[in-house]
Design an enzyme around this catalytic site. Structure first.
Site, PDB file in Angstrom:
ATOM      1  N   ASP A  24       0.847  -0.991   0.096  1.00  0.00           N
ATOM      2  CA  ASP A  24      -0.205  -0.152  -0.019  1.00  0.00           C
ATOM      3  C   ASP A  24       0.749   1.313  -0.357  1.00  0.00           C
ATOM      4  OD1 ASP A  24      -2.144  -1.638   0.039  1.00  0.00           O
ATOM      5  OD2 ASP A  24      -2.771  -0.431   2.130  1.00  0.00           O
ATOM      6  N   HIS A 178       3.123  -2.566   3.377  1.00  0.00           N
ATOM      7  CA  HIS A 178       3.556  -1.062   2.270  1.00  0.00           C
ATOM      8  C   HIS A 178       5.284  -1.125   2.083  1.00  0.00           C
ATOM      9  CE1 HIS A 178       0.511  -0.322   5.497  1.00  0.00           C
ATOM     10  NE2 HIS A 178       0.242  -0.052   4.936  1.00  0.00           N
TER      11      HIS A 178
END
Length: 241
Positions: A24, A178
């Site tokens: 992400d 992430h």
């Protein structure tokens, strides 16, 4: 709209034995290329949930993600944690702006998924995204790699992320991580990827690996059919997923 096993019919699992890795908040000019190189080494395809402002800043990285056969996910224009509470036309405008930034880098790119920042899905948000052809993507495994408690060293952080992913991953899990400004996550995946590949089938259900061609390939990634399970609220509404 198909029923999902996550909050407001989002997908918590893949609906198959395939484990899906998702990254992400990028693309990130430092960490994303490193993640892509590792995925390529192990021939693993993943989902990249892109923030519109980052896609606009780094179109070359959007192209690299697609060229690697990975799948794209809309993660709002500027990581708006409160987008689910907005009106449908405001949500649609944000999602369209983000998709436009992605497709400015890769014209005609398929964007089959949407992920709400923080996992803050609402019924209106999921339905609006689905109306634009995007299935909402939640997660089952969250190592909270973005969280850096006071006093935790980088080495401890890496060990914590590895331990959490190894403990919680099972067939069909969607794993949240992430690639934006998280070097410890990159370090963790240097150890996690060989373990994941050895123990699970890793990929994106329905994703087609593009054939090599001179032009930029565009993968097609129909959303998987999720298994049915009770809905649940997000584990942390403020998490910067």
């Amino acid at each position: 709209m198909p029923a999902g096993d996550g909050p407001f019919n989002s997908l918590r699992t893949t609906g198959s034995r395939v484990v899906m890795l998702s990254f992400d908040d990028g693309p990130d000019p430092v960490q994303t290329p490193k993640i892509l190189a590792m995925l390529d080494k192990y021939q693993v395809k993943a989902v990249f949930c892109l923030v519109g402002t980052q896609a606009r800043r780094h179109p070359d990285l959007v192209r690299q993600i697609v060229e690697g056969g990975h799948v794209l996910c809309n993660h709002t224009w500027n990581h708006d944690l409160k987008i689910g509470g907005k009106k449908a036309d405001q949500i649609k405008a944000d999602l369209n702006r983000t998709n436009a930034a992605i497709r400015a880098a890769v014209p005609g790119a398929e964007i089959p998924y949407f992920r709400a920042p923080g996992g803050n899905f609402t019924d209106r948000l999921v339905k609006t995204a689905y109306g634009d052809g995007m299935t909402s993507l939640y997660w089952e495994v969250d190592p909270r790699d973005w969280e850096h408690p006071e006093g935790e060293t980088s080495e401890q952080h890496v060990k914590r992320v590895i331990a959490q992913v190894r403990k919680e991953t099972r067939p069909g899990a969607i794993v949240l991580s992430h690639d934006f400004n998280q070097p410890d996550t990159t370090a963790a995946y240097e150890q996690l990827l060989p373990w994941l590949v050895e123990n699970f089938e890793i990929g994106v259900p329905g994703a087609e690996t593009p054939e090599p061609a001179p032009s930029t390939p565009t993968p097609s990634a129909p959303a998987p059919t999720p298994s049915r399970a009770p809905s649940a609220s997000p584990s942390d509404a403020a998490a910067p997923a």
